[in-house]
Structure formats: C-alpha cells, structure tokens
Design a protein around this motif. Structure first.
Motif, PDB file in Angstrom:
ATOM      1  N   GLN A  78     -10.656  21.071   3.269  1.00  0.00           N
ATOM      2  CA  GLN A  78     -10.686  20.504   1.910  1.00  0.00           C
ATOM      3  C   GLN A  78     -11.558  19.257   1.892  1.00  0.00           C
ATOM      4  O   GLN A  78     -11.413  18.362   2.727  1.00  0.00           O
ATOM      5  N   LYS A  79     -12.492  19.189   0.953  1.00  0.00           N
ATOM      6  CA  LYS A  79     -13.320  17.994   0.808  1.00  0.00           C
ATOM      7  C   LYS A  79     -12.487  16.872   0.198  1.00  0.00           C
ATOM      8  O   LYS A  79     -11.759  17.096  -0.783  1.00  0.00           O
ATOM      9  N   LEU A  80     -12.592  15.706   0.789  1.00  0.00           N
ATOM     10  CA  LEU A  80     -11.794  14.564   0.369  1.00  0.00           C
ATOM     11  C   LEU A  80     -12.680  13.594  -0.399  1.00  0.00           C
ATOM     12  O   LEU A  80     -13.512  12.901   0.177  1.00  0.00           O
ATOM     13  N   GLU A  81     -12.516  13.586  -1.698  1.00  0.00           N
ATOM     14  CA  GLU A  81     -13.335  12.731  -2.564  1.00  0.00           C
ATOM     15  C   GLU A  81     -12.415  11.939  -3.491  1.00  0.00           C
ATOM     16  O   GLU A  81     -11.781  12.536  -4.368  1.00  0.00           O
ATOM     17  N   PRO A  82     -12.323  10.621  -3.303  1.00  0.00           N
ATOM     18  CA  PRO A  82     -13.017   9.815  -2.287  1.00  0.00           C
ATOM     19  C   PRO A  82     -12.468  10.078  -0.883  1.00  0.00           C
ATOM     20  O   PRO A  82     -11.397  10.677  -0.746  1.00  0.00           O
ATOM     21  N   PRO A  83     -13.196   9.621   0.138  1.00  0.00           N
ATOM     22  CA  PRO A  83     -12.729   9.814   1.514  1.00  0.00           C
ATOM     23  C   PRO A  83     -11.353   9.179   1.731  1.00  0.00           C
ATOM     24  O   PRO A  83     -11.012   8.183   1.095  1.00  0.00           O
ATOM     25  N   VAL A  84     -10.593   9.770   2.633  1.00  0.00           N
ATOM     26  CA  VAL A  84      -9.300   9.208   3.021  1.00  0.00           C
ATOM     27  C   VAL A  84      -9.526   8.220   4.161  1.00  0.00           C
ATOM     28  O   VAL A  84     -10.193   8.540   5.147  1.00  0.00           O
ATOM     29  N   MET A  85      -8.954   7.038   4.032  1.00  0.00           N
ATOM     30  CA  MET A  85      -9.090   6.030   5.067  1.00  0.00           C
ATOM     31  C   MET A  85      -7.709   5.628   5.565  1.00  0.00           C
ATOM     32  O   MET A  85      -6.782   5.479   4.777  1.00  0.00           O
ATOM     33  N   GLN A  86      -7.583   5.476   6.873  1.00  0.00           N
ATOM     34  CA  GLN A  86      -6.308   5.055   7.435  1.00  0.00           C
ATOM     35  C   GLN A  86      -6.538   4.049   8.552  1.00  0.00           C
ATOM     36  O   GLN A  86      -7.611   3.998   9.161  1.00  0.00           O
ATOM     37  N   PHE A  87      -5.488   3.263   8.832  1.00  0.00           N
ATOM     38  CA  PHE A  87      -5.499   2.303   9.931  1.00  0.00           C
ATOM     39  C   PHE A  87      -4.447   2.726  10.950  1.00  0.00           C
ATOM     40  O   PHE A  87      -3.293   2.983  10.588  1.00  0.00           O
ATOM     41  N   ASP A  88      -4.833   2.803  12.223  1.00  0.00           N
ATOM     42  CA  ASP A  88      -3.893   3.047  13.309  1.00  0.00           C
ATOM     43  C   ASP A  88      -3.857   1.820  14.214  1.00  0.00           C
ATOM     44  O   ASP A  88      -4.889   1.169  14.439  1.00  0.00           O
ATOM     45  N   TYR A  89      -2.674   1.525  14.722  1.00  0.00           N
ATOM     46  CA  TYR A  89      -2.486   0.401  15.644  1.00  0.00           C
ATOM     47  C   TYR A  89      -2.995   0.810  17.020  1.00  0.00           C
ATOM     48  O   TYR A  89      -2.476   1.755  17.617  1.00  0.00           O
ATOM     49  N   TYR A 114       2.817   2.027  21.952  1.00  0.00           N
ATOM     50  CA  TYR A 114       3.411   2.574  20.725  1.00  0.00           C
ATOM     51  C   TYR A 114       2.713   3.857  20.258  1.00  0.00           C
ATOM     52  O   TYR A 114       2.994   4.355  19.171  1.00  0.00           O
ATOM     53  N   HIS A 115       1.794   4.363  21.082  1.00  0.00           N
ATOM     54  CA  HIS A 115       1.096   5.627  20.815  1.00  0.00           C
ATOM     55  C   HIS A 115       0.299   5.589  19.504  1.00  0.00           C
ATOM     56  O   HIS A 115       0.285   6.553  18.742  1.00  0.00           O
ATOM     57  N   ASP A 116      -0.360   4.469  19.259  1.00  0.00           N
ATOM     58  CA  ASP A 116      -1.319   4.323  18.151  1.00  0.00           C
ATOM     59  C   ASP A 116      -0.756   4.778  16.792  1.00  0.00           C
ATOM     60  O   ASP A 116      -1.334   5.642  16.129  1.00  0.00           O
ATOM     61  N   PRO A 117       0.349   4.193  16.337  1.00  0.00           N
ATOM     62  CA  PRO A 117       0.927   4.638  15.061  1.00  0.00           C
ATOM     63  C   PRO A 117       0.082   4.217  13.860  1.00  0.00           C
ATOM     64  O   PRO A 117      -0.649   3.228  13.908  1.00  0.00           O
ATOM     65  N   MET A 118       0.196   4.993  12.781  1.00  0.00           N
ATOM     66  CA  MET A 118      -0.477   4.620  11.552  1.00  0.00           C
ATOM     67  C   MET A 118       0.195   3.389  10.945  1.00  0.00           C
ATOM     68  O   MET A 118       1.416   3.248  10.988  1.00  0.00           O
ATOM     69  N   LEU A 119      -0.604   2.508  10.375  1.00  0.00           N
ATOM     70  CA  LEU A 119      -0.107   1.270   9.773  1.00  0.00           C
ATOM     71  C   LEU A 119      -0.500   1.198   8.308  1.00  0.00           C
ATOM     72  O   LEU A 119      -1.530   1.732   7.909  1.00  0.00           O
ATOM     73  N   ASN A 120       0.303   0.503   7.511  1.00  0.00           N
ATOM     74  CA  ASN A 120      -0.122   0.148   6.164  1.00  0.00           C
ATOM     75  C   ASN A 120      -0.460  -1.341   6.122  1.00  0.00           C
ATOM     76  O   ASN A 120      -0.279  -2.066   7.108  1.00  0.00           O
ATOM     77  N   ASP A 121      -0.954  -1.795   4.994  1.00  0.00           N
ATOM     78  CA  ASP A 121      -1.394  -3.181   4.890  1.00  0.00           C
ATOM     79  C   ASP A 121      -0.259  -4.161   5.157  1.00  0.00           C
ATOM     80  O   ASP A 121      -0.448  -5.205   5.798  1.00  0.00           O
ATOM     81  N   SER A 122       0.940  -3.834   4.670  1.00  0.00           N
ATOM     82  CA  SER A 122       2.073  -4.749   4.836  1.00  0.00           C
ATOM     83  C   SER A 122       2.429  -4.948   6.300  1.00  0.00           C
ATOM     84  O   SER A 122       2.704  -6.075   6.741  1.00  0.00           O
ATOM     85  N   ILE A 123       2.424  -3.853   7.077  1.00  0.00           N
ATOM     86  CA  ILE A 123       2.739  -3.983   8.498  1.00  0.00           C
ATOM     87  C   ILE A 123       1.630  -4.747   9.221  1.00  0.00           C
ATOM     88  O   ILE A 123       1.896  -5.598  10.076  1.00  0.00           O
ATOM     89  N   ILE A 124       0.386  -4.457   8.874  1.00  0.00           N
ATOM     90  CA  ILE A 124      -0.749  -5.145   9.514  1.00  0.00           C
ATOM     91  C   ILE A 124      -0.682  -6.643   9.289  1.00  0.00           C
ATOM     92  O   ILE A 124      -0.832  -7.441  10.222  1.00  0.00           O
ATOM     93  N   THR A 125      -0.441  -7.042   8.054  1.00  0.00           N
ATOM     94  CA  THR A 125      -0.388  -8.477   7.764  1.00  0.00           C
ATOM     95  C   THR A 125       0.872  -9.112   8.347  1.00  0.00           C
ATOM     96  O   THR A 125       0.845 -10.257   8.810  1.00  0.00           O
ATOM     97  N   ALA A 126       1.995  -8.391   8.361  1.00  0.00           N
ATOM     98  CA  ALA A 126       3.233  -8.924   8.939  1.00  0.00           C
ATOM     99  C   ALA A 126       3.093  -9.148  10.438  1.00  0.00           C
ATOM    100  O   ALA A 126       3.628 -10.122  10.991  1.00  0.00           O
ATOM    101  N   LEU A 127       2.376  -8.239  11.115  1.00  0.00           N
ATOM    102  CA  LEU A 127       2.131  -8.394  12.550  1.00  0.00           C
ATOM    103  C   LEU A 127       1.006  -9.379  12.844  1.00  0.00           C
ATOM    104  O   LEU A 127       0.713  -9.650  14.006  1.00  0.00           O
TER     105      LEU A 127
END
Length: 250
Positions: A114-125, A130-143
């Motif tokens: 499936q074409k993703l428009e707009p592109p999907v972007m994610q952040f992994d730790y 911790y096996h590189d878990p996905m993070l959201n903005d709140s966790i990133i800023t809290a850490l």
C-alpha cells in the motif's frame, strides 16, 4: 592509514569508528562485511558488503548535501572508510515509510505494498536492552532524549531527505520503499544527519520488477545479497566514480 590512530572508539553491528590523529572533531567510519538481521538472530560475513555500503552511503550523502541537508560525511578515504564529522548521536532511529511492507504489515492492518501518502514516520529507541521499542513524542521528551523542537526539526529534515532521495533513486530505476536514519549534534550544536544510508538501512525495489536490492534478501535467508548491493553501486555511482574506486576490483 597513517591518519587513523589505532584507538577504536566504538564498534557497532557492522561498522567501526576510529579517532583521527590530531583532529578531535573528525572520525573514520569503517564499514565492515558483517551483516545481522532479526534482532541479531541471523549473522554472517559477506565479502565486499562493507565497501559497497560505504560507496552507496557516500554517494547518497553527497546528493543530500547538494540539496542543503547537513550530514556528517566529509569524504571517502578508502572504498570502505568514510571520513566524517564527530557527532553526539541522538539514540533514536527515524524510520520513514513510503510503502507498507515488513513489520508494518505484521503489526497493523495495512494492505501489502500500500502506498503511504503522506509517508508514515516513526521513532524507535536505539537501545538493545529494550529491543528498540517504538516511541511517541511524550516518551521521547520525558526521557529527555530530544526536545519537541528538535523532534519537529528531525521530521522536517526527514521529509526533505525522503523527497530528494526518492527522486534521485527512481531516476536510477529504484523505488525507495522505506529507510532508517539517525541524527546527532556536531561540535557547534547543529543537528546533522549521521550514520549511513545504504541497502542495510533502506528497502530498495527494482522499479519494474519490484525485486529487492537490500537487506531483506538476507532476512529471508536467500542468496545474492552482495550481488544486489553491487547492482545498487552500479546504478547510483557515475562511471567516473566507479573508475575512481575501482569498483569491479574491490
């Protein structure tokens, strides 16, 4: 090489980082032939793979620099060794997806390819414990991994990278399916793209056949990884660049 101290600063899964003699703000990144997948569950050593990744990364960094994206890349000093700016790396893996495949299909109800428009972007730790878990903005800023302003800037730069490289690669007959990048801060505190952009960290498909030319070949346990990387080298480098690094004799 005389400019490299025999002091190893860091060893990763597929690269070594060395201190440059007399220049504390520069490092040599040596791309090894090691390859891993499935969270380290599959490992091998493939001759020439390191040099091919370095050549591809250098070329893509040069393309990005031409379009105003700051990178840590300075120049290639050997086919498998890159002189780079020393960075204070942010422990985030920034993943940008243009087509739904891989883990995105295993975890979410997307349609295959499936074409993703707009592109999907994610952040992994970026953390093996911790096996590189996905993070959201709140966790990133809290850490305190990054500030919200820095995250917004990372997103902005990543969208530019995606646009520039997608155009460059499709002109070479390759689809940029997705990619993983990393950022750090240089000695002046500037946010800079680092690490690598290669078939180890991207998914590249043949624009006509949709065949893989990336590490997915290794993940699937198939043969032809080095041949695929070699093909990418031949597609993205100019004839002059291939002659300079004697690609056919690496």
């Amino acid at each position: 090489m005389t400019e490299i101290k025999k002091e190893l600063l860091y060893t990763g899964k597929a690269k070594d980082v060395y201190k440059v003699d007399g220049e504390d703000d520069k490092v040599i990144i040596k791309f090894r032939d090691d390859i891993t997948a499935l969270d380290g569950g599959r490992k091998d050593t493939l001759s020439k793979k390191g040099a091919y990744n370095a050549l591809i990364s250098a070329k893509l960094f040069e393309v990005l620099e031409e379009h105003g994206v700051a990178t840590q890349y300075i120049k290639l000093v050997e086919p498998d060794q890159m002189l780079s700016k020393s960075l204070d790396m942010i422990p985030l893996e920034v993943i940008c997806r243009n087509i739904a495949t891989g883990s995105l299909l295993r975890k979410y109800p997307f349609h295959k390819n499936q074409k993703l428009e707009p592109p999907v972007m994610q952040f992994d730790y970026k953390n093996d414990v911790y096996h590189d878990p996905m993070l959201n903005d709140s966790i990133i800023t809290a850490l305190e991994i990054a500030t919200q302003e820095q995250l917004d800037k990372i997103r902005e730069i990543t969208h530019v990278i995606n646009k520039v490289l997608s155009k460059f690669l499709i002109d070479k007959g390759l689809i940029l399916v997705d990619f993983k990048i990393e950022f750090g801060f240089d000695k002046d505190g500037k946010l800079v793209l680092g690490d690598e952009i290669s078939p180890d960290t991207t998914r590249l498909w043949d624009a006509e056949t949709l065949d893989n030319f990336d590490k997915d070949i290794f993940r699937k346990g198939e043969e032809g990884v080095v041949d695929a990387y070699h093909k990418v080298v031949n597609l993205v480098l100019t004839d002059e660049e291939k002659d300079k690094w004697n690609v056919e004799k690496i």
